[in-house]
Motif scaffolding. Structure first.
Motif, short mmCIF file in Angstrom:
data_model
loop_
_atom_site.label_atom_id
_atom_site.label_comp_id
_atom_site.label_asym_id
_atom_site.label_seq_id
_atom_site.Cartn_x
_atom_site.Cartn_y
_atom_site.Cartn_z
N LEU A 91 14.82 -2.65 3.39
CA LEU A 91 14.15 -3.90 3.73
C LEU A 91 14.20 -4.11 5.23
O LEU A 91 15.27 -4.05 5.84
CB LEU A 91 14.81 -5.08 3.02
N MET A 92 13.05 -4.35 5.84
CA MET A 92 12.95 -4.62 7.26
C MET A 92 12.32 -5.99 7.45
O MET A 92 11.34 -6.33 6.77
CB MET A 92 12.11 -3.56 7.96
N VAL A 93 12.86 -6.81 8.34
CA VAL A 93 12.28 -8.10 8.67
C VAL A 93 11.68 -7.99 10.07
O VAL A 93 12.37 -7.61 11.01
CB VAL A 93 13.32 -9.22 8.62
N GLY B 250 -2.92 -24.04 18.42
CA GLY B 250 -4.00 -23.88 19.39
C GLY B 250 -5.35 -23.85 18.72
O GLY B 250 -5.53 -24.33 17.60
N THR B 251 -6.29 -23.26 19.42
CA THR B 251 -7.67 -23.16 18.94
C THR B 251 -8.07 -21.70 18.84
O THR B 251 -7.29 -20.80 19.14
CB THR B 251 -8.61 -23.88 19.92
N ALA B 252 -9.32 -21.48 18.43
CA ALA B 252 -9.83 -20.11 18.36
C ALA B 252 -9.84 -19.43 19.72
O ALA B 252 -9.81 -18.20 19.81
CB ALA B 252 -11.23 -20.10 17.76
N ASP B 253 -9.86 -20.21 20.81
CA ASP B 253 -9.98 -19.65 22.15
C ASP B 253 -8.68 -19.62 22.93
O ASP B 253 -8.62 -19.01 24.00
CB ASP B 253 -11.02 -20.44 22.95
N ALA B 254 -7.64 -20.28 22.44
CA ALA B 254 -6.34 -20.26 23.11
C ALA B 254 -5.29 -20.61 22.07
O ALA B 254 -5.25 -21.73 21.57
CB ALA B 254 -6.30 -21.25 24.26
N ASN B 255 -4.45 -19.63 21.72
CA ASN B 255 -3.50 -19.89 20.64
C ASN B 255 -2.25 -19.04 20.79
O ASN B 255 -2.24 -18.00 21.46
CB ASN B 255 -4.15 -19.63 19.28
N LEU B 256 -1.19 -19.54 20.17
CA LEU B 256 0.07 -18.81 20.02
C LEU B 256 0.40 -18.73 18.54
O LEU B 256 0.25 -19.72 17.81
CB LEU B 256 1.22 -19.53 20.75
N SER B 257 0.86 -17.56 18.08
CA SER B 257 1.17 -17.36 16.67
C SER B 257 2.56 -16.75 16.51
O SER B 257 2.93 -15.82 17.24
CB SER B 257 0.15 -16.43 16.01
N LEU B 258 3.31 -17.27 15.55
CA LEU B 258 4.60 -16.71 15.18
C LEU B 258 4.51 -16.24 13.74
O LEU B 258 4.21 -17.04 12.83
CB LEU B 258 5.71 -17.74 15.33
N THR B 259 4.77 -14.96 13.51
CA THR B 259 4.73 -14.38 12.17
C THR B 259 6.11 -13.82 11.82
O THR B 259 6.74 -13.14 12.64
CB THR B 259 3.69 -13.25 12.09
N VAL B 260 6.56 -14.10 10.62
CA VAL B 260 7.79 -13.51 10.09
C VAL B 260 7.42 -12.77 8.80
O VAL B 260 6.84 -13.37 7.89
CB VAL B 260 8.87 -14.56 9.82
N GLN B 261 7.74 -11.48 8.75
CA GLN B 261 7.29 -10.64 7.64
C GLN B 261 8.41 -9.74 7.13
O GLN B 261 8.77 -8.77 7.79
CB GLN B 261 6.09 -9.78 8.07
N PRO B 262 8.98 -10.02 5.96
CA PRO B 262 9.89 -9.06 5.32
C PRO B 262 9.07 -7.91 4.71
O PRO B 262 8.09 -8.15 3.99
CB PRO B 262 10.59 -9.89 4.24
N ILE B 263 9.46 -6.68 4.98
CA ILE B 263 8.75 -5.49 4.51
C ILE B 263 9.73 -4.58 3.77
O ILE B 263 10.78 -4.22 4.32
CB ILE B 263 8.11 -4.72 5.67
N GLY C 132 0.80 -1.21 0.00
CA GLY C 132 0.00 0.00 0.00
C GLY C 132 0.83 1.26 0.00
O GLY C 132 2.07 1.21 -0.08
N SER C 133 0.14 2.40 0.08
CA SER C 133 0.78 3.72 0.06
C SER C 133 0.19 4.59 1.15
O SER C 133 -0.98 4.42 1.54
CB SER C 133 0.57 4.41 -1.30
N TYR C 134 1.01 5.54 1.61
CA TYR C 134 0.57 6.46 2.66
C TYR C 134 1.15 7.84 2.36
O TYR C 134 2.34 7.97 2.06
CB TYR C 134 1.05 5.98 4.03
N ASP C 135 0.32 8.86 2.45
CA ASP C 135 0.78 10.23 2.26
C ASP C 135 0.04 11.14 3.23
O ASP C 135 -1.18 10.99 3.43
CB ASP C 135 0.53 10.69 0.82
N SER C 136 0.75 12.07 3.84
CA SER C 136 0.14 12.98 4.80
C SER C 136 1.05 14.18 4.99
O SER C 136 2.26 14.11 4.76
CB SER C 136 -0.07 12.27 6.14
N ASP C 137 0.46 15.30 5.40
CA ASP C 137 1.27 16.46 5.75
C ASP C 137 1.41 16.60 7.26
O ASP C 137 1.72 17.67 7.78
CB ASP C 137 0.69 17.75 5.16
N ALA D 135 4.93 0.61 0.58
CA ALA D 135 5.46 -0.60 1.20
C ALA D 135 4.83 -1.83 0.57
O ALA D 135 3.65 -1.81 0.18
CB ALA D 135 5.19 -0.60 2.71
N VAL D 136 5.63 -2.88 0.45
CA VAL D 136 5.12 -4.20 0.05
C VAL D 136 5.69 -5.21 1.03
O VAL D 136 6.79 -5.03 1.56
CB VAL D 136 5.50 -4.56 -1.40
N ALA D 137 4.95 -6.26 1.29
CA ALA D 137 5.39 -7.25 2.28
C ALA D 137 4.84 -8.62 1.93
O ALA D 137 3.76 -8.75 1.35
CB ALA D 137 4.92 -6.84 3.68
#
Length: 239
Positions: free
Chosen positions: A160-162, A136-149, A111-116, A126-128
């Motif tokens: 590039l940011m990881v 786990g389940t919908a009610d108890a879970n752990l998540s690990l995300t890795v995202q190059p941006i 996406g894009s962002y512009d502001s004054d 940015a693209v990622a």
């Protein structure tokens, strides 16, 4: 996330029936953390729309039991305070179950962002790509995300940011639970490497969810001591 929260979450993952009663409605916000997402999928035709952390208007819809599309914009918020505005982000998420309690998701967004706004540094893009593993389940879970941006601004070289992120959710009652996330960027992008953490409570019904929490991060004030910012998210869900 506090050590007590982590212990409760691990216990609920290991012991069946610890975190939820069998007649509770399905957690409508199971696909989300306070800021990030889980690998759990939306159902076909299911979706949500609302305001995240006051700043972003967000929406997501399930195209099938494994594929969903999402979008976000800060334009409504920017209209109140800014004359030069544009912000839009969109993406796709594909989720697949690896076992009864293990899900893998991957996707792409940009996406894009512009502001004054003071200090906004003009237009940014940015693209990622990302991968998320949720146990786990919908009610108890752990998540690990890795995202190059990859982030770039007009007339400037990009960077590039990881961003690895660990998050979790624990439902302790039919209508509420706790959530938290921890992220640490080891690679510079447009600014110095940064880290942040979120913690809060989620309240929900079959067709709504409200997150109340705080975000702490050293990058928010460009100084060594963490800045702490409260936030709230309000979402309407449909099936």
């Amino acid at each position: 996330m506090t050590p007590r929260f982590i212990c409760l979450l691990l216990l609920s993952l290991a012991v069946p029936g610890t975190s939820a009663a069998g007649d509770w409605f399905e957690n409508p916000a199971r696909t989300r953390g306070l800021l990030g997402s889980t690998a759990l999928p939306l159902h076909a035709g299911e979706g949500f729309i609302g305001q995240q952390a006051f700043f972003f208007t967000v929406a997501e819809v399930g195209l099938s039991e494994r594929v969903s599309l999402h979008a976000a914009t800060a334009t409504p918020f920017q209209l109140v305070y800014s004359e030069r505005i544009f912000s839009l982000m969109g993406g796709i998420k594909v989720s697949t179950p690896l076992s009864g309690k293990l899900h893998l998701a991957f996707g792409a967004q940009g996406g894009s962002y512009d502001s004054d706004f003071p200090g906004s540094l003009g237009p940014h893009n940015a693209v990622a790509a990302y991968g998320t593993l949720t146990y786990g389940t919908a009610d108890a879970n752990l998540s690990l995300t890795v995202q190059p941006i990859y982030v770039w601004a007009r007339d400037q070289y990009g960077g590039l940011m990881v961003l690895p992120m660990l998050g979790g959710f624990l439902r302790v009652g039919e209508h509420w639970g706790f959530a938290g996330e921890l992220a640490l960027s080891p690679v510079e992008a447009m600014a110095d490497p940064f880290a942040f953490a979120t913690a809060g409570a989620r309240f929900m019904g079959p067709r709504w969810s409200v997150d109340l929490g705080v975000l702490a991060g050293t990058q928010l004030q460009h100084q060594d001591t963490p800045a702490i910012v409260p936030g709230a998210t309000f979402l309407f869900h449909w099936r």
